[in-house]
Motif scaffolding. Sequence first.
Motif, mmCIF file in Angstrom:
data_model
loop_
_atom_site.group_PDB
_atom_site.id
_atom_site.type_symbol
_atom_site.label_atom_id
_atom_site.label_comp_id
_atom_site.label_asym_id
_atom_site.label_seq_id
_atom_site.Cartn_x
_atom_site.Cartn_y
_atom_site.Cartn_z
ATOM 1 N N LEU A 205 28.002 32.462 45.652
ATOM 2 C CA LEU A 205 29.271 32.838 45.049
ATOM 3 C C LEU A 205 28.984 33.612 43.764
ATOM 4 N N LEU A 230 29.307 36.812 46.248
ATOM 5 C CA LEU A 230 30.674 37.264 46.500
ATOM 6 C C LEU A 230 31.363 37.714 45.212
ATOM 7 N N GLN A 231 30.945 37.138 44.073
ATOM 8 C CA GLN A 231 31.584 37.519 42.798
ATOM 9 C C GLN A 231 31.039 38.836 42.240
ATOM 10 N N ASP A 232 30.099 39.449 42.945
ATOM 11 C CA ASP A 232 29.548 40.722 42.470
ATOM 12 C C ASP A 232 30.686 41.690 42.137
ATOM 13 N N LEU A 233 30.595 42.280 40.951
ATOM 14 C CA LEU A 233 31.683 43.165 40.493
ATOM 15 C C LEU A 233 31.865 44.372 41.401
ATOM 16 N N PHE A 235 32.300 44.349 44.491
ATOM 17 C CA PHE A 235 33.169 44.077 45.638
ATOM 18 C C PHE A 235 34.623 43.995 45.209
ATOM 19 N N ARG B 427 36.404 32.368 37.857
ATOM 20 C CA ARG B 427 35.274 33.148 38.366
ATOM 21 C C ARG B 427 35.566 33.648 39.778
ATOM 22 N N GLY B 428 36.465 32.969 40.465
ATOM 23 C CA GLY B 428 36.794 33.354 41.845
ATOM 24 C C GLY B 428 36.093 32.483 42.857
ATOM 25 N N PRO B 430 36.401 31.821 47.364
ATOM 26 C CA PRO B 430 37.131 32.092 48.615
ATOM 27 C C PRO B 430 37.550 30.810 49.327
ATOM 28 N N LEU B 447 39.908 39.310 37.562
ATOM 29 C CA LEU B 447 39.654 38.669 38.858
ATOM 30 C C LEU B 447 40.805 38.956 39.827
ATOM 31 N N ARG B 450 40.400 42.446 41.152
ATOM 32 C CA ARG B 450 39.241 42.691 42.008
ATOM 33 C C ARG B 450 39.397 41.932 43.341
ATOM 34 N N TRP B 451 39.892 40.704 43.259
ATOM 35 C CA TRP B 451 40.087 39.899 44.468
ATOM 36 C C TRP B 451 41.566 39.926 44.863
#
Lengths: 510, 510
Positions: A205, A230-233, A235, B427-428, B430, B447, B450-451
């Motif tokens: 993550l 998944l938290q890579d900026l 994405f 932080r995010g 899923p 966040l 981005r998400w």
Amino acid sequence: MTGTAPILKTHPDDNVSIVLVEGGLKVGAELDDGTKLVDNVPFGHKVALTDIPEGGSVLRYGTVIGIAKEPLARGAWVNEHRIHLPEPPSLDALPAPAAPAPAAPALDGHTFDGYRNVDGSVGTKNLLAITTSVQCVAGVVDHVVRRIRDELLPRYPNVDGVVGLNHSYGCGVAIAAPDAKVPIRTLQNLARNPNFGGEVMVIGLGCEKLRPERLLPEGATGDDATTLFLQDLQFTGFAAMVDGILRQAEGHLERLDRRRREPCPASDLVVGVQCGGSDAFSGLTANPVVGYAADLIVAAGGTVLFSEVTEVRDAVHLLTPRAADAEVAAALAREMAWYDAYLGRGGADRSANTTPGNKAGGLSGIVEKALGSVVKSGTSPIVDVLGPGERVRRKGLNFAATPAGDFVCGTLQLAAGMNLHVFTTGRGTPYNLAECPTLKVATNSALAGRWHDLMDLDAGQIASGGATIEECGSELFRLILETASGRRQTAADRLGIFNDLTLFNPAPVT
Amino acid sequence: MTGTAPILKTHPDDNVSIVLVEGGLKVGAELDDGTKLVDNVPFGHKVALTDIPEGGSVLRYGTVIGIAKEPLARGAWVNEHRIHLPEPPSLDALPAPAAPAPAAPALDGHTFDGYRNVDGSVGTKNLLAITTSVQCVAGVVDHVVRRIRDELLPRYPNVDGVVGLNHSYGCGVAIAAPDAKVPIRTLQNLARNPNFGGEVMVIGLGCEKLRPERLLPEGATGDDATTLFLQDLQFTGFAAMVDGILRQAEGHLERLDRRRREPCPASDLVVGVQCGGSDAFSGLTANPVVGYAADLIVAAGGTVLFSEVTEVRDAVHLLTPRAADAEVAAALAREMAWYDAYLGRGGADRSANTTPGNKAGGLSGIVEKALGSVVKSGTSPIVDVLGPGERVRRKGLNFAATPAGDFVCGTLQLAAGMNLHVFTTGRGTPYNLAECPTLKVATNSALAGRWHDLMDLDAGQIASGGATIEECGSELFRLILETASGRRQTAADRLGIFNDLTLFNPAPVT
Ligand SMILES: [Ca+2]
Ligand SMILES: [Ca+2]
Ligand SMILES: [Ca+2]
Ligand SMILES: [Ca+2]
Ligand SMILES: [Ca+2]
């Protein structure tokens, strides 16, 4: 019935036999030695062959499996309600290693077709494994595993499959607690299982306690060991994450797809043996068959892992004499002591191992179960002891310390480097690992017949006189080589049923 | 940058502010109160607003979140390396319940369309759940879940889905250990979650320690509560087992398919709130928003569960005054003490909670994290305390004691009877539950942007002044009602990503 019923002693000193007649025996039935039954005794259960006084020893495998709580007359049903357990062997006074038995004549010329890895290990499948550093990403990993299977694998015909190594560790855990080393090294070593071809693909993550880098082999630099967060900026949105993972997977798939099976000596086998859903026949049929095959594998220079601490605890005095040296004997005692303390902290002891199914199957307690369980180890010297989650270091017979629970044990044996699993069962279990072939051996023919498409070998033939331990054991060895070569699918692989990995985490969660 | 940067105190006594400027602030930057930075301070991290001597208190939320290890000059970066944690509040001297705050004006007229159950609970989805008594059967359950989804569900259009409640418990565990009651009651109560419509379908093996009957509701007799064993002698081969399960499933599906949503008052909501992947904004944006919505739900007569013992431990002295009576206050202290002891047995304490992500996000320790975490509970009186895995007994605000790990907490809240989950994250993650809708609230707009397809609400607007806590909180309450009615899918449900349940088993495995 007419005539007398057969008895079966496992050792000349035994004062009980198990009932071999399907359906059991009724009061008044007579056994071959003249014993007349004074109770109805179910199939697989024990009958006293002599009068045993209150406080007297009940002997099976020539060993005390229980102390009579009440006088047990000749012909009485001996079950868990009528005995209490003897004390476990003291760990301070275990017998020293004896001069190791003369090594069995080295067995030459047996080979299987496997996938040779750079580190010398050999795969029996050619799988893309997606390792995870934290539970959060499991839903995304399940999604990409489906996508890879449906969209990418058709283009990589030499890759046998894709597996997500999902688990419940990585965050929300006490990562600095002393026992955290167990799940962490398990995950590290799982990623290095020979069936994953040296390709390590870690999905994390980004904020978890278990840093994904820790799952890479030491000094990993090449494309064959990648991490992705998944938290890579980079994405933006879910589709970008998934695309990123699929792109990364293709690099691994390309390398895996170029691999081919090649003939490998049987010494490249790392076979983990286990029993689950045991009955009173386990120690007479399937487990001796596995022990015989284990001896063949060791004679051929291969590696066998036996496990299940709570099923070794009461037989450990029979194992230390087989330790290759004093260090190995001390390590055996150390793993027993660690587990005693672990169970004690939780208010339990080794007697928590036995199940209702064990008891229904005729096993009257953990001592009897343990004596039948360690038979799987065969007769070879024990060359090394692995802590839970450690990777195998020496060829030969290893004790890989694990809980006895089937999934936990299988997961830890995979971490140790197992490339083939042999599982014996009396009650039946549909258990299967996606990560390596799992051969299942039935302890009795009734189960083997009823679960005809779930079992790989019927060791019940031994009880009925249809085959000897040697014959069945040789057949199992042959099945192992065929299966390791990919020429034969296991029953459960044919059905396509797989269980999740289950980590052993003796440390607290937070 | 030119001009001065804004500061944000959470309480007048605070001697630190967090940096609100994206990208952070450099040495020499000036804050609105005249503080000049003497360190570079990252976004979301704390800067000292006064000189704090060695041994002096660092105050946030008006509470000591750390003790300075070294003198911290005005303008210095205050992070976890420069402070140590204060002692946790003593459990023997917690403040007594104060006269409960005047109940918020009762909120009338809010409804959602739910599935009313015979026991009075209300489902927000109409799911067939396949419960399992043991890990062994998981591969078979996964297989039948696929078959049901593909072959049966098309004929039952009112059923929203089928879920397998797989887990790693049931055998290979110390089932008589004192703490075994936790996973066992969790499984019992999971099967009774309102989203499963009172239909309980248990698949067992037959020889496991956890008897499948124990997962049936007390006194269950009807067709709505069925068990099936794979070892049943009537099943010859795998196909027969699967057919048996599918036949059984049809009975449950027929009844579920006849159900319809009906208007239900908001008092039928059981909303579990949780945070994961927290940052320094969690306590300022998303968690206050959840707290505001929690107060609305309670005012409407509904139920809110807040949890995460290690994130309550350091703020428990702020909660006992809100206990409805002395019994509830004592129960709060008891759950804290139980967890202290549980962590202590494993060589850990509550400080094991914080993650690298928390720290990167500006949280300097568990005290600061806890103070920001309990804000999710709003301001209502605490009417009851549930042990891990217990089912909710009283409407209103409940403390449901659980570990803070996201899946473990979510699983236990499902067992408590949660029919909607609200999850805040900085932080995010899923993370998503298949068993009930999971609404995700971002603590910061970066966040949320981005998400964009993984988050349901952006509470980061509060930090930027784009919305108030009241506005966001009311919007969340509206989203909860819409989602509970099935009129709105959650972001993660739209993507179809789901995580497995994770049981909390504080007892040993064998
Ligand atoms: Ca076993
Ligand atoms: Ca086992
Ligand atoms: Ca949290
Ligand atoms: Ca959490
Ligand atoms: Ca799964």
